[in-house]
Design a protein around this motif. Sequence first.
Motif, PDB file in Angstrom:
ATOM      1  N   ARG A  72       0.847  -1.181   0.000  1.00 36.52           N
ATOM      2  CA  ARG A  72       0.000   0.000   0.000  1.00 36.52           C
ATOM      3  C   ARG A  72       0.889   1.239   0.000  1.00 36.52           C
ATOM      4  O   ARG A  72       1.963   1.244   0.613  1.00 36.52           O
ATOM      5  N   PRO A  73       0.449   2.283  -0.660  1.00 33.83           N
ATOM      6  CA  PRO A  73       1.254   3.513  -0.697  1.00 33.83           C
ATOM      7  C   PRO A  73       1.045   4.343   0.576  1.00 33.83           C
ATOM      8  O   PRO A  73       0.048   4.161   1.283  1.00 33.83           O
ATOM      9  N   THR A  74       1.967   5.221   0.846  1.00 32.84           N
ATOM     10  CA  THR A  74       1.868   6.076   2.034  1.00 32.84           C
ATOM     11  C   THR A  74       2.231   7.510   1.691  1.00 32.84           C
ATOM     12  O   THR A  74       2.871   7.781   0.663  1.00 32.84           O
ATOM     13  N   ALA A  75       1.807   8.395   2.576  1.00 30.97           N
ATOM     14  CA  ALA A  75       2.307   9.781   2.581  1.00 30.97           C
ATOM     15  C   ALA A  75       2.757  10.040   4.010  1.00 30.97           C
ATOM     16  O   ALA A  75       1.959   9.929   4.939  1.00 30.97           O
ATOM     17  N   GLU A  76       4.036  10.323   4.185  1.00 27.51           N
ATOM     18  CA  GLU A  76       4.543  10.551   5.542  1.00 27.51           C
ATOM     19  C   GLU A  76       5.229  11.914   5.625  1.00 27.51           C
ATOM     20  O   GLU A  76       5.908  12.335   4.685  1.00 27.51           O
ATOM     21  N   ILE A  77       5.056  12.553   6.765  1.00 22.98           N
ATOM     22  CA  ILE A  77       5.782  13.793   7.048  1.00 22.98           C
ATOM     23  C   ILE A  77       7.052  13.388   7.781  1.00 22.98           C
ATOM     24  O   ILE A  77       7.023  13.028   8.946  1.00 22.98           O
ATOM     25  N   ASN A  78       8.183  13.413   7.063  1.00 26.77           N
ATOM     26  CA  ASN A  78       9.450  12.987   7.667  1.00 26.77           C
ATOM     27  C   ASN A  78      10.076  14.089   8.508  1.00 26.77           C
ATOM     28  O   ASN A  78      10.873  13.825   9.393  1.00 26.77           O
ATOM     29  N   GLY A  79       9.714  15.322   8.189  1.00 30.86           N
ATOM     30  CA  GLY A  79      10.211  16.444   8.979  1.00 30.86           C
ATOM     31  C   GLY A  79       9.315  17.636   8.771  1.00 30.86           C
ATOM     32  O   GLY A  79       8.770  17.827   7.677  1.00 30.86           O
ATOM     33  N   MET A  80       9.126  18.423   9.825  1.00 29.15           N
ATOM     34  CA  MET A  80       8.438  19.708   9.641  1.00 29.15           C
ATOM     35  C   MET A  80       8.964  20.675  10.676  1.00 29.15           C
ATOM     36  O   MET A  80       9.334  20.275  11.776  1.00 29.15           O
ATOM     37  N   TRP A  81       9.033  21.929  10.293  1.00 28.61           N
ATOM     38  CA  TRP A  81       9.554  22.917  11.226  1.00 28.61           C
ATOM     39  C   TRP A  81       9.167  24.319  10.784  1.00 28.61           C
ATOM     40  O   TRP A  81       9.064  24.592   9.597  1.00 28.61           O
ATOM     41  N   GLY A  82       8.942  25.167  11.773  1.00 34.94           N
ATOM     42  CA  GLY A  82       8.626  26.559  11.498  1.00 34.94           C
ATOM     43  C   GLY A  82       8.551  27.319  12.798  1.00 34.94           C
ATOM     44  O   GLY A  82       8.104  26.795  13.805  1.00 34.94           O
ATOM     45  N   GLY A  83       9.015  28.576  12.789  1.00 37.07           N
ATOM     46  CA  GLY A  83       8.941  29.403  13.984  1.00 37.07           C
ATOM     47  C   GLY A  83      10.001  29.043  14.997  1.00 37.07           C
ATOM     48  O   GLY A  83      11.062  28.517  14.662  1.00 37.07           O
ATOM     49  N   TYR A  84       9.699  29.325  16.261  1.00 37.14           N
ATOM     50  CA  TYR A  84      10.684  29.164  17.324  1.00 37.14           C
ATOM     51  C   TYR A  84      10.641  27.751  17.877  1.00 37.14           C
ATOM     52  O   TYR A  84       9.598  27.280  18.321  1.00 37.14           O
ATOM     53  N   THR A  85      11.793  27.080  17.846  1.00 36.43           N
ATOM     54  CA  THR A  85      11.838  25.683  18.273  1.00 36.43           C
ATOM     55  C   THR A  85      12.857  25.473  19.383  1.00 36.43           C
ATOM     56  O   THR A  85      13.187  24.344  19.708  1.00 36.43           O
ATOM     57  N   GLY A  86      13.374  26.553  19.957  1.00 36.40           N
ATOM     58  CA  GLY A  86      14.377  26.426  20.999  1.00 36.40           C
ATOM     59  C   GLY A  86      13.749  26.272  22.371  1.00 36.40           C
ATOM     60  O   GLY A  86      12.549  26.034  22.510  1.00 36.40           O
ATOM     61  N   ALA A  87      14.580  26.424  23.398  1.00 36.50           N
ATOM     62  CA  ALA A  87      14.073  26.348  24.766  1.00 36.50           C
ATOM     63  C   ALA A  87      13.211  27.574  25.049  1.00 36.50           C
ATOM     64  O   ALA A  87      13.372  28.622  24.434  1.00 36.50           O
ATOM     65  N   GLY A  88      12.279  27.441  25.965  1.00 37.59           N
ATOM     66  CA  GLY A  88      11.435  28.573  26.331  1.00 37.59           C
ATOM     67  C   GLY A  88      10.380  28.871  25.292  1.00 37.59           C
ATOM     68  O   GLY A  88       9.946  27.970  24.566  1.00 37.59           O
ATOM     69  N   PHE A  89       9.983  30.110  25.197  1.00 42.39           N
ATOM     70  CA  PHE A  89       8.856  30.473  24.342  1.00 42.39           C
ATOM     71  C   PHE A  89       9.168  31.765  23.612  1.00 42.39           C
ATOM     72  O   PHE A  89       9.817  32.648  24.151  1.00 42.39           O
ATOM     73  N   LYS A  90       8.715  31.860  22.374  1.00 42.46           N
ATOM     74  CA  LYS A  90       8.862  33.097  21.610  1.00 42.46           C
ATOM     75  C   LYS A  90       7.553  33.312  20.868  1.00 42.46           C
ATOM     76  O   LYS A  90       7.160  32.462  20.059  1.00 42.46           O
ATOM     77  N   THR A  91       6.888  34.409  21.137  1.00 47.44           N
ATOM     78  CA  THR A  91       5.563  34.624  20.558  1.00 47.44           C
ATOM     79  C   THR A  91       5.698  35.222  19.161  1.00 47.44           C
ATOM     80  O   THR A  91       5.363  36.376  18.913  1.00 47.44           O
ATOM     81  N   VAL A  92       6.161  34.381  18.264  1.00 49.29           N
ATOM     82  CA  VAL A  92       6.459  34.821  16.903  1.00 49.29           C
ATOM     83  C   VAL A  92       5.450  34.218  15.929  1.00 49.29           C
ATOM     84  O   VAL A  92       4.953  33.108  16.127  1.00 49.29           O
ATOM     85  N   ILE A  93       5.115  34.990  14.910  1.00 48.19           N
ATOM     86  CA  ILE A  93       4.463  34.421  13.730  1.00 48.19           C
ATOM     87  C   ILE A  93       5.547  34.377  12.667  1.00 48.19           C
ATOM     88  O   ILE A  93       5.998  35.426  12.197  1.00 48.19           O
ATOM     89  N   PRO A  94       6.010  33.182  12.311  1.00 52.76           N
ATOM     90  CA  PRO A  94       7.182  33.110  11.440  1.00 52.76           C
ATOM     91  C   PRO A  94       6.846  33.532  10.007  1.00 52.76           C
ATOM     92  O   PRO A  94       5.684  33.489   9.595  1.00 52.76           O
ATOM     93  N   ALA A  95       7.871  33.922   9.282  1.00 51.41           N
ATOM     94  CA  ALA A  95       7.699  34.280   7.876  1.00 51.41           C
ATOM     95  C   ALA A  95       7.537  33.043   7.009  1.00 51.41           C
ATOM     96  O   ALA A  95       6.945  33.108   5.934  1.00 51.41           O
ATOM     97  N   GLU A  96       8.045  31.897   7.482  1.00 46.00           N
ATOM     98  CA  GLU A  96       7.944  30.689   6.674  1.00 46.00           C
ATOM     99  C   GLU A  96       7.910  29.429   7.526  1.00 46.00           C
ATOM    100  O   GLU A  96       8.320  29.442   8.688  1.00 46.00           O
ATOM    101  N   ALA A  97       7.403  28.378   6.922  1.00 48.54           N
ATOM    102  CA  ALA A  97       7.347  27.072   7.576  1.00 48.54           C
ATOM    103  C   ALA A  97       7.677  26.015   6.524  1.00 48.54           C
ATOM    104  O   ALA A  97       7.455  26.230   5.323  1.00 48.54           O
ATOM    105  N   HIS A  98       8.217  24.886   6.977  1.00 47.45           N
ATOM    106  CA  HIS A  98       8.773  23.888   6.059  1.00 47.45           C
ATOM    107  C   HIS A  98       8.332  22.474   6.415  1.00 47.45           C
ATOM    108  O   HIS A  98       8.079  22.187   7.580  1.00 47.45           O
ATOM    109  N   ALA A  99       8.315  21.628   5.402  1.00 42.77           N
ATOM    110  CA  ALA A  99       8.103  20.201   5.664  1.00 42.77           C
ATOM    111  C   ALA A  99       8.829  19.375   4.616  1.00 42.77           C
ATOM    112  O   ALA A  99       9.013  19.820   3.474  1.00 42.77           O
ATOM    113  N   LYS A 100       9.282  18.200   5.049  1.00 41.28           N
ATOM    114  CA  LYS A 100       9.828  17.186   4.134  1.00 41.28           C
ATOM    115  C   LYS A 100       8.836  16.038   4.136  1.00 41.28           C
ATOM    116  O   LYS A 100       8.562  15.461   5.194  1.00 41.28           O
TER     117      LYS A 100
END
Lengths: 464, 464
Positions: free
Chosen positions: A303-331
Amino acid sequence: MSRIASVLERIDADLPQSLDRLFSLLRIPSISTDPAHAADCRRAAEWLVEDLKTIGFVASVRDTPGHPMVVAHHEGPAGSPHLLFYGHYDVQPVDPLSLWHDDPFDPKIKTIEGGHEVITGRGSSDDKGQLMLFVEACRAWKAVHGGLPARITLLFEGEEESGSPSLKPFLEANAAELKADFAMVCDTGMWDRETPAICVGLRGLVGQEITIRAANRDLHSGEFGGAAANPNRVLAKILGDLHDETGRVTIPDFYDGVEETPTQILQSWTALGETAEDFLGPIGLSVPSGEQGRTVQELTWARPTAEINGMWGGYTGAGFKTVIPAEAHAKISFRLVHKQNPDAIRDNFQQFVRDRLPADCSVEFHPHGGSPAIQLSYDSPFLVKAQGALSDEWPKTAVTIAMGGSIPIVGDFQTYLGMESLLVGFALSDDRIHSPNEKYDLQSFHKGTRSWARILDAVSGASA
Amino acid sequence: MSRIASVLERIDADLPQSLDRLFSLLRIPSISTDPAHAADCRRAAEWLVEDLKTIGFVASVRDTPGHPMVVAHHEGPAGSPHLLFYGHYDVQPVDPLSLWHDDPFDPKIKTIEGGHEVITGRGSSDDKGQLMLFVEACRAWKAVHGGLPARITLLFEGEEESGSPSLKPFLEANAAELKADFAMVCDTGMWDRETPAICVGLRGLVGQEITIRAANRDLHSGEFGGAAANPNRVLAKILGDLHDETGRVTIPDFYDGVEETPTQILQSWTALGETAEDFLGPIGLSVPSGEQGRTVQELTWARPTAEINGMWGGYTGAGFKTVIPAEAHAKISFRLVHKQNPDAIRDNFQQFVRDRLPADCSVEFHPHGGSPAIQLSYDSPFLVKAQGALSDEWPKTAVTIAMGGSIPIVGDFQTYLGMESLLVGFALSDDRIHSPNEKYDLQSFHKGTRSWARILDAVSGASA
């Protein structure tokens, strides 16, 4: 004594020396993806050439824009088939090194849980250990009979673990030299410790990276939140739409070319006796997550699949950053089966994304390779002979299975050399390939060598 | 000459030295959310204490479980009010560093489009530049008059950009010392380059980090894809469900406590003359993305939001890795208005996630602060006096507006010190706070300092 019995005796007697040779190869850290190990890759290729010459192969290191190929030829009796054997001498990186119990490049024999003796080290299973099976089978045959039972060409690649960038051009440029009656690829596994397997189906693969963009810079979510488009939200919405409630992929025409697997094949897979619990339990899961009403074998092999192998956007570090990022990505990757067309899948996915793009957002696509699924014949004469040979060596009859992964070389042999492949390997599911503490069972090495000798005997036609 | 005229002259004359002091503070990379910069945060606090002592403040670094507070006191004339001024010396992270045209921690004066001179650097606008306005106003007043016109307490925080974990305990523990007649907070913006603004409404904020887990390790998407749950897919599905087609948040009871803004207020906002194009154009957008049929002022000042500030899972490096990750993460924030209850929002969101969690998946929640929305009086005596003082300094009359962001300190001052706040600031909408290339207009710094001197004059009652 039959011509194969004496070869098998020789393999048994020569096992200590065979291991010494394998260990010499395993000690070379031929990590192809790391430029710091380029010289090691070449050293591994040169080691193989020297070793093959001792058996009587006409062998050479063949330069490419990347790491070199090893090509070796040995004549066979008149009228015998021409067989191409493929393996790869490069290995995966070893990080994180701290998780290894033993030096990855100082192989040892150890006894593990269950009393199994194993060969430790990076490449022991993937693929130096498997590659040397065939070399040792040839060596024993030559020692006993003074020649080989078929005309044999060896092709050992040094870039399999880093995307094989040089492979297709090399096959094209050397097609006349490499074209054989069929290929044998030793880069797969057994069904279990007692049951050898021949792989007849491989899923294809389409990789696609996407970037969603909205504002021309990162925004403060207090200042602009509620008014400005958020690429993370847009991306999540699109990716969340990829599957319906029943686990089916919702991209238009995605299932074009997907065939229902014949009942007889499904039954043979069920007869293997592996339940969803058997398959998913070791990874901490229990319920198949894909299309409902299908077994884990069908889900992962047919059977075929569609998988999200990676996705990322905005602040991903420790703590919190109230950002609306300019871009977001997925593999995202799609595993394809049967006659699904990689180009159509890619086009339809891109249209699927564009159809869901709100005002003010743009999308950019980056392709990451694409190959169709491979379906080999279940009953070709070579396969039937190999299946018999394997069943003679092991406690249980060899099974024909499919695989969820992709082995692009099989498609490349079809495309560039017009040649089918026989996929036989002796890796086990606990070999930890690509992970710390890779190992290869001593039984896989010993009986794997014997298995290839038996296959050589069976497919080369004559029997003495 | 009036008592304020001589102070304003002194501010004008001292501008180069004021900038030198600000630049010294801007050079300290006091990024509070990053543990690697803890020593820098303390260094910024110590720098402020030393500087305040030169003006005659009794100032000290006050330890907390996190980054320290700076507290400083200066007596005023008998009968004068007690004013508490709040600012924060910590700054946002600077990633991605490659997008900065200048070193974020080596401030410069530059001329930008439109001929405006600006101060570059992280914290120039948010909030070191704004904090120093009041310090410089006090310095000039002290230099000219030998004292200050009111009793003044300064409170500078070092954790505003990382959720202010130590603030509430500190206010509670030091309530007697910090309680004043009213607070002045300089962490907001002007309406435009000519029009100062007093902020009377602030959205609340709830931050929530979530982690979705499935298998007990990263999986190969060929081997397990189609059978094993993918946390990236689960997360995308949940986050994609957060909003309906009209832009409304779908979490149950999310809009409890949200009031429709009175027509009169909506009209006063419309009278400000800012269109959606004016607001969104400079950031490269054109269409409000939130609830349909509302102006950008209403959307950002008086409507709640749910935003994905960060999300990540699986392989995010160069190239491609066909992995099904063991976990995926998101940082989500909610902006609250009116009487929305932060605890209820958090609970309902967690239930919303759990309701969508498939078999074999688990979720972990990490809270990141929560504060309700703030609504201040439009016509308190202090506000009216401040409005007059601002209107004297700037070309246009000061306006009263609301803000989309959250300044939790305003609620904390109400709760713990029973004290209302006056929110005046001189940031501009193109200051790029929280983004690469943050700046602060030189005019904001210069006339902002003059503005605070005028407000001090107006609210301290006497006039000479």
